[in-house]
Each structure stands twice: as C-alpha cells, then as structure tokens.
Design an enzyme around this catalytic site. Structure first.
Site, PDB file in Angstrom:
ATOM      1  N   CYS A   6      17.725  20.050  -9.202  1.00 50.43           N
ATOM      2  CA  CYS A   6      16.350  20.377  -9.594  1.00 50.43           C
ATOM      3  C   CYS A   6      15.937  21.633  -8.831  1.00 50.43           C
ATOM      4  O   CYS A   6      16.804  22.381  -8.358  1.00 50.43           O
ATOM      5  CB  CYS A   6      15.398  19.202  -9.368  1.00 50.43           C
ATOM      6  SG  CYS A   6      15.211  18.660  -7.666  1.00 50.43           S
ATOM      7  N   CYS A  53      12.150  16.001  -4.952  1.00 52.22           N
ATOM      8  CA  CYS A  53      11.478  15.026  -5.840  1.00 52.22           C
ATOM      9  C   CYS A  53      12.451  14.406  -6.843  1.00 52.22           C
ATOM     10  O   CYS A  53      12.808  13.235  -6.729  1.00 52.22           O
ATOM     11  CB  CYS A  53      10.319  15.684  -6.586  1.00 52.22           C
ATOM     12  SG  CYS A  53       9.009  16.278  -5.502  1.00 52.22           S
ATOM     13  N   ARG A  54      12.894  15.178  -7.834  1.00 51.90           N
ATOM     14  CA  ARG A  54      13.653  14.591  -8.943  1.00 51.90           C
ATOM     15  C   ARG A  54      15.124  14.354  -8.621  1.00 51.90           C
ATOM     16  O   ARG A  54      15.635  13.243  -8.827  1.00 51.90           O
ATOM     17  CB  ARG A  54      13.533  15.495 -10.188  1.00 51.90           C
ATOM     18  CG  ARG A  54      12.137  15.568 -10.750  1.00 51.90           C
ATOM     19  CD  ARG A  54      11.961  16.727 -11.712  1.00 51.90           C
ATOM     20  NE  ARG A  54      12.043  18.014 -11.032  1.00 51.90           N
ATOM     21  CZ  ARG A  54      12.035  19.195 -11.625  1.00 51.90           C
ATOM     22  NH1 ARG A  54      11.968  19.250 -12.949  1.00 51.90           N
ATOM     23  NH2 ARG A  54      12.083  20.302 -10.922  1.00 51.90           N
ATOM     24  N   SER A  55      15.848  15.386  -8.175  1.00 56.79           N
ATOM     25  CA  SER A  55      17.303  15.197  -8.041  1.00 56.79           C
ATOM     26  C   SER A  55      17.701  14.213  -6.932  1.00 56.79           C
ATOM     27  O   SER A  55      18.684  13.478  -7.122  1.00 56.79           O
ATOM     28  CB  SER A  55      18.039  16.540  -7.898  1.00 56.79           C
ATOM     29  OG  SER A  55      17.658  17.249  -6.760  1.00 56.79           O
ATOM     30  N   ASP A  71       8.455  18.191 -13.583  1.00 55.35           N
ATOM     31  CA  ASP A  71       8.340  18.298 -12.127  1.00 55.35           C
ATOM     32  C   ASP A  71       7.076  17.559 -11.671  1.00 55.35           C
ATOM     33  O   ASP A  71       5.974  17.954 -12.040  1.00 55.35           O
ATOM     34  CB  ASP A  71       8.253  19.785 -11.775  1.00 55.35           C
ATOM     35  CG  ASP A  71       8.294  20.012 -10.276  1.00 55.35           C
ATOM     36  OD1 ASP A  71       8.124  19.034  -9.523  1.00 55.35           O
ATOM     37  OD2 ASP A  71       8.500  21.163  -9.872  1.00 55.35           O
ATOM     38  N   ASN A 126      14.898  19.987  -4.658  1.00 52.85           N
ATOM     39  CA  ASN A 126      15.759  18.915  -4.119  1.00 52.85           C
ATOM     40  C   ASN A 126      14.997  17.963  -3.200  1.00 52.85           C
ATOM     41  O   ASN A 126      15.551  17.423  -2.238  1.00 52.85           O
ATOM     42  CB  ASN A 126      16.986  19.503  -3.394  1.00 52.85           C
ATOM     43  CG  ASN A 126      18.093  18.485  -3.105  1.00 52.85           C
ATOM     44  OD1 ASN A 126      18.804  18.613  -2.110  1.00 52.85           O
ATOM     45  ND2 ASN A 126      18.259  17.482  -3.934  1.00 52.85           N
TER      46      ASN A 126
END
Ligand code: 4NP
Length: 154
Positions: free
Chosen positions: A11, A16-18, A127, A14
C-alpha cells in the site's frame, strides 16, 4: 520439493491496509496448515512511516477479529524487492502503477480486490488513514474476502 510462493502486500504507507492484509493472510494460511507454502511480507511505496508499528486503528480492528497485526513498516526496496517476490498484491490502482514504475514486472502484480468474489472487477481497497474507525471495519471485511479468494487461487 515444491517451492514457496513469495507474496508481498503493498500500500502507500504500510501502516493501515497492507499490514492488516498481511496479518489476515498469515492467520488464514496458519489455520489451514499451509503456511509452509508461502513467504509473506508487506511494504509501502512511501517511506514516511518506516520503522513504525501499524496504525493503532489497524491493530485494533485486527484484535477485535482475533488477528495480531505485528509488522513494522518498511518502504519498497527497488534494488531487491522486484526479484524477491512472485506476487505483488496492490491495495489500489496508484500502488499498482507505482510498482510498475519501481521496476516490478507487470504480470506479477494483482490488485487485492481482484480476489474478492464480491467484486471481480477489482476496485480499490480505499485508504482509511484520514477517515474514522468505521473505515477500518470496512477495509477489514474487504481484506478478509480478498484473502479468502487469494488463498483459493494459489
Ligand atoms: P496505508 O495508509 O497506505 O493503507 O498504510 C496510509 C498511511 C499513511 C499515509 C497515507 C496512507 N500518509 O500519507 O502518511
């Protein structure tokens, strides 16, 4: 002997999402007894948060669902990463095009939600950084469905 599939979740930051995708995927392959078939990591195309733990909201939504989010943020390394992984899972279209610019062979890149059976056209994982906690719950659900599809496809 079969070799492991090396998977890198990507993402922007690195945090939040990934890292959440990585933690969900690791939990899934552990529970299915297939962890030895994979090498799993995550990174960001940007390095602002390198060395930091994941965003507290990602850690919290993971904990709420029995998942430990443990990763430490790092920036994509264009001198190593393009050859170190077989599959690059981009959270959104910007991550996908950034990975191509950073030297990743386009055929090795997939968008996360292309594995989500609810959204086979593969829209973005939005995001959640600037939104409220609710955004993290939605992202968690998308990542869970996508990881399920990813495990089944590998
Ligand atoms: P992520 O979210 O890409 O899901 O980790 C973000 C985290 C931080 C920033 C942007 C996105 N930032 O600009 O600092």
């Amino acid at each position: 002997m079969t070799s492991s599939t090396r998977v890198l979740f990507v993402c922007l930051g690195n945090i939040c999402r990934s890292p959440l995708a990585e933690a969900i995927f690791i939990d899934m392959i552990n529970r299915r007894g297939i962890a030895d078939q994979f090498i799993v990591d995550s990174c960001g195309t940007g390095g602002w948060h390198a060395g930091n733990r994941a965003d507290p909201r990602s850690i919290q939504v993971g904990a709420k669902n029995g998942i430990k989010v443990l990763s430490i943020a790092r920036k994509f390394d264009k001198s190593i990463d393009p050859d170190a992984f077989d599959l690059f899972i981009a959270m959104d279209s910007a991550n996908q095009s950034d990975l191509i610019t950073l030297g990743v062979e386009p055929s090795k890149i997939r968008k996360m939600r292309s594995f989500d059976p609810n959204t086979p056209d593969g829209p973005d994982v939005p995001d959640p950084y600037y939104g409220g906690d609710n955004g993290f719950d939605k992202v968690y659900d998308m990542l869970l469905d996508s990881c399920e599809g990813l495990v089944q496809s590998t």
